[in-house]
Motif scaffolding. Structure first.
Motif, PDB file in Angstrom:
ATOM      1  N   ARG A 170       0.768  -1.194   0.038  1.00  0.00           N
ATOM      2  CA  ARG A 170       0.065  -0.064  -0.121  1.00  0.00           C
ATOM      3  C   ARG A 170       0.910   1.382   0.099  1.00  0.00           C
ATOM      4  N   ALA A 171       2.083   1.098   0.495  1.00  0.00           N
ATOM      5  CA  ALA A 171       3.019   2.399   0.371  1.00  0.00           C
ATOM      6  C   ALA A 171       3.680   2.542  -0.548  1.00  0.00           C
ATOM      7  N   GLY A 172       3.311   1.424  -1.851  1.00  0.00           N
ATOM      8  CA  GLY A 172       3.957   1.931  -3.105  1.00  0.00           C
ATOM      9  C   GLY A 172       5.146   1.035  -3.434  1.00  0.00           C
ATOM     10  N   LEU A 173       5.809   0.156  -2.367  1.00  0.00           N
ATOM     11  CA  LEU A 173       6.811  -0.693  -2.848  1.00  0.00           C
ATOM     12  C   LEU A 173       6.670  -1.587  -3.694  1.00  0.00           C
ATOM     13  N   GLY A 174       7.738  -1.922  -4.485  1.00  0.00           N
ATOM     14  CA  GLY A 174       7.594  -2.815  -5.769  1.00  0.00           C
ATOM     15  C   GLY A 174       7.168  -4.256  -5.668  1.00  0.00           C
TER      16      GLY A 174
END
Length: 261
Positions: A207-211
């Motif tokens: 959700r934090a945008g990590l790959g």
């Protein structure tokens, strides 16, 4: 790479098999690491010393804990802490907060969670203090190998009674993951999280945008965890050694395609 500690690198005072060697392989491949833990019972120096005793050398700047994030938050907002944390963690807040306002800071207080301590925190909240949760994990794998209640249950009780929602500083807060990456000059899409908590570690990182976020079958993992939360893990692997295999293989494949991870 962002690595959880409890349940990924160690359980109690015992290294999970192959964890130290996996970390050395990752370092040897030139991958920058950050250790991101929601542990709120131990101060930073104790965590670093514990890791050293397990054969894992960690520099101070490589370790991010909710307590450090809370100290920075208190200073930024000019708040004095009303602590509901484990006695071993109280020293982390020594000398912090000179403002007129107050913030209730809740961590895993262990046996210090009782009606009196919770009621004092509740009264501070209804009197207007800010509400800061170091973490909201549901459970953790305790020293006896069984699951125990973690901070989240007590945060939920205070939230219910006071009608106040907390600022969450540890995982799964997106700011916590992004803060760990800030010093690495690494865009989130190039980062991978490895954890044993499908909710806070894995879904939180995605959700934090990590790959990518890998769920290990060690620590608190229970069969079916991979389907209980959304987003689902990028992959489920046996342990940190298998996670290292996954990331190094993916890195080679992306390097061959011209998009190095």
């Amino acid at each position: 790479m962002l690595l959880d500690l409890l349940g990924v690198v160690y359980n109690g005072d015992v290294q999970i098999a192959g964890a130290a060697a996996a970390i050395e392989r990752l370092r040897g491949a030139g991958l920058p690491l950050r250790f991101v833990s929601n542990t709120t019972r131990s101060p930073r120096n104790a965590i670093i010393a514990q890791l050293a005793g397990l054969g894992v050398g960690v520099e101070d700047e490589e370790l991010l804990t909710p307590a450090r994030a809370a100290v920075e938050w208190l200073r930024k907002h000019g708040r004095r802490p009303h602590l509901l944390v484990h006695p071993d963690l109280e020293a982390e807040f020594s000398g912090v907060g000179s403002g007129s306002g107050k913030a209730v800071v809740v961590g895993d207080a262990g046996d210090s969670f009782n009606h009196a301590s919770l009621n004092r925190a509740f009264r501070a909240l209804v009197a207007g203090a800010d509400f800061v949760a170091l973490a909201v994990n549901r459970t953790f794998k305790d020293a006896d190998g069984l699951l125990s209640l973690d901070t989240g249950a007590f945060v939920a009780a205070l939230e219910f009674a006071s009608g106040r929602s907390p600022v969450v500083l540890g995982k799964p807060s997106p700011d916590f993951f992004l803060s760990a990456l800030a010093g690495l000059r690494c865009p989130p899409t190039d980062a991978v999280m490895v954890g044993d908590d499908a909710e806070s570690d894995v879904a939180g990182a995605l959700r934090a945008g990590l790959g990518a976020a890998l769920l290990v079958r060690t620590g608190k993992y229970r069969p079916g965890d991979e389907t209980r939360f959304d987003p689902a893990p990028t992959a489920v692997v046996d342990d940190l050694a298998a996670a290292a295999d996954w990331i190094l293989t993916a890195r080679r494949a992306e390097a061959d395609s011209g998009d190095a991870l």
